[in-house]
Design an enzyme around this catalytic site. Structure first.
Site, PDB file in Angstrom:
ATOM      1  N   HIS A 156       0.855  -1.185   0.000  1.00 14.57           N
ATOM      2  CA  HIS A 156       0.000   0.000   0.000  1.00 14.57           C
ATOM      3  C   HIS A 156       0.886   1.229   0.000  1.00 14.57           C
ATOM      4  O   HIS A 156       1.937   1.226   0.638  1.00 14.57           O
ATOM      5  CB  HIS A 156      -0.903   0.015   1.240  1.00 14.57           C
ATOM      6  CG  HIS A 156      -2.058   0.942   1.092  1.00 14.57           C
ATOM      7  ND1 HIS A 156      -1.948   2.284   1.366  1.00 14.57           N
ATOM      8  CD2 HIS A 156      -3.324   0.727   0.668  1.00 14.57           C
ATOM      9  CE1 HIS A 156      -3.119   2.844   1.129  1.00 14.57           C
ATOM     10  NE2 HIS A 156      -3.968   1.943   0.706  1.00 14.57           N
ATOM     11  N   ASP A 216      -7.969  -5.416   0.278  1.00 11.63           N
ATOM     12  CA  ASP A 216      -8.519  -6.226  -0.813  1.00 11.63           C
ATOM     13  C   ASP A 216      -8.002  -7.649  -0.845  1.00 11.63           C
ATOM     14  O   ASP A 216      -8.434  -8.443  -1.663  1.00 11.63           O
ATOM     15  CB  ASP A 216      -8.268  -5.517  -2.149  1.00 11.63           C
ATOM     16  CG  ASP A 216      -9.217  -4.348  -2.284  1.00 11.63           C
ATOM     17  OD1 ASP A 216     -10.347  -4.477  -1.782  1.00 11.63           O
ATOM     18  OD2 ASP A 216      -8.832  -3.313  -2.827  1.00 11.63           O
TER      19      ASP A 216
END
Ligand code: CMC
Length: 432
Positions: free
Chosen positions: A308, A367
């Site tokens: 991320h 996710d």
């Protein structure tokens, strides 16, 4: 802050420029470079916005090092266990948690706007049966601006609020209609007596011949995923919405732009890509080979659902989702013994202990698990990113509203370092 400044010195010319430092409630300080070009004739360069704050915002705060996520100051862990998606929507949009009356009023308002203009059905019918639902979502949401002219004055706060309510209310209807189109079933009308997520499940899975009773665990899981996906400050899609809106474009067009940006596999498309990847890996024995592929700089393969830009720690949303994934798979008989979940756990375990991932602080993100939950709830893979878009609509809308009510809002217009040819003269074709 006592007028703190930073001095920029041009070592070639000795010129000095004092730049003010700005500070928010939480988070690092920011150098205000807005006067730099005017004063010094130089731009700043930051591709991918690695160190650039693009706006002031009071909606969401992330501490990527510590793995903290706050909506309007409230920790995501508290909202995820105690709140509902519509309550969180109210919080994101209006800034505070609602009282009883305000919440009931808001829920009623949203559920009253769930229906689509009948002519939109013809629009959906124009799509080929195998169109990806995200492509339908981009098109149909953009087309709302052709149907709801009565709330398009972006300088009128009441118009902005009506459009915001319409978007939050109609996105599930459009998403479910896109799914129904792809499986050749009639579109189901919304049921305003149901709660937001239960109504979505009804529109997805009921048919005119058979009712569908959403299970409480299914509704709860979806409510949780929607809360976790509701906002994430200035990510690619939210920044896209803001940039589109900064020109005065209408909100339906701006949200369609956000949906387009979300679709990419580096962003919201990752939940679909995670399932594709797990299916490709196939079994636990192959995990190590794929880990090696992900580490190989000559191989474009990346571990989807890992890494991320902001979190250099476990994504707090992934922590919550992982827990729910366990519960859900225990409680849903059709999801029990899901081999993909077992595979995901193994992949996570190996990656978290591998020096490559440890050194780069690559942890599972939201996710990594969301697709597995959506799959357990019966959603097909190509709907995963659509679900993300429905939930994120509230964040996009909140940011658009915040930007539009900011008196200092001006059109977003980045500059560039021009690397093309210097000026040259046009040559007639015979001389080239
Ligand atoms: N697999 C293997 N290596 C990775 C991965 C990954 N998933 N993510 C980053 N790296 C490596 C990358 O190769 C680079 O290595 P090096 O320093 O040796 O060149 C280093 O880690 C830093 O990566 P980056 O690409 O500079 O980081 P970024 O901040 O630009 O990208 C990201 C962030 C999320 C796009 C990226 O981690 C990625 O592509 N992840 C997979 C896609 C994904 O799961 N996206 C969902 C994000 S969360 C939901 C959302 O916000 O929409």
């Amino acid at each position: 802050m006592a007028n703190e400044t930073i001095t920029v010195i041009n070592n070639a010319t000795g010129e000095r420029h004092e730049l003010p430092l700005r500070e928010g409630t939480l988070g690092p300080k920011a150098v205000d470079i807005s006067s730099l070009y005017k004063e010094a004739g130089i731009f700043t360069y930051d591709p991918g916005f690695m160190s650039t704050a693009s706006c002031n915002s009071a909606i969401t705060y992330i501490d990527g090092e510590e793995g903290v996520l706050l909506y309007r100051g409230y920790p995501i862990e508290q909202l995820a266990t105690k709140s509902s998606f519509l309550e969180v929507s109210y919080l994101l949009i209006y800034g505070d948690l609602p009282g009883d009356k305000a919440l009931v009023g808001f829920e009623k308002m949203i559920m009253r706007h769930t229906m689509l203009n009948e002519n939109l059905k013809d629009f959906l019918d124009g799509f080929h049966y195998d169109a990806h639902p995200m492509s339908m979502l981009v098109g149909v949401v953009g087309s709302l601006s052709a149907f709801y002219h009565d709330s398009l004055s972006v300088n009128d706060p009441r118009h902005r609020e009506i459009s915001a309510h319409r978007l939050i209310a109609k996105l599930p209807t459009i998403a479910a209609a896109a799914y129904k189109h792809s499986v050749g079933e009639p579109i189901m009308y919304p049921r305003n007596d149901l709660r937001y997520c239960a109504n979505f499940l009804h529109m997805m899975f009921a048919t005119p011949c058979e009712d569908y009773k959403p299970t409480l665990i299914g509704e709860k899981a979806m409510n949780l995923l929607f809360i976790l996906h509701a906002d994430h400050e200035q990510n690619a899609s939210t920044s896209t919405v803001r940039l589109a809106g900064s020109s005065g474009a209408n909100p339906f067009a701006c949200i369609a732009a956000g949906i387009a940006s979300l679709w990419g596999p580096a962003h919201g498309g990752a939940n679909e890509a995670v399932l594709d990847m797990l299916l490709e890996i196939g079994s636990v024995e192959n995990v190590q080979r794929y880990i090696e592929k992900a580490k190989d700089k000559d191989d474009p393969f990346r571990l989807m659902g890992f890494g991320h830009r902001v979190y250099k720690n476990y994504d707090p949303r992934a922590k919550i989702i992982r827990e729910v994934c366990h519960q859900l798979l225990d409680e849903l008989p059709e999801a029990a013994n899901n081999p993909l979940f077992e595979l995901a756990m193994k992949l996570e375990e190996i990656a978290l202990n591998d020096a490559y991932f440890v050194e780069r602080k690559l942890y599972p993100n939201v996710d990594f698990y969301s697709g597995i939950i959506y799959q357990a709830l019966g959603f097909p893979r190509n709907m995963f990113t659509v679900m993300f878009a429905v939930a994120r609509t509230v964040g996009w809308v909140a940011h658009w509203l915040e930007m539009m009510s900011d008196p200092n809002n001006r059109i977003g217009r980045p500059r560039q370092i021009y690397c093309g040819p210097a000026q040259r003269d046009y040559l007639p074709i015979s001389k080239r």
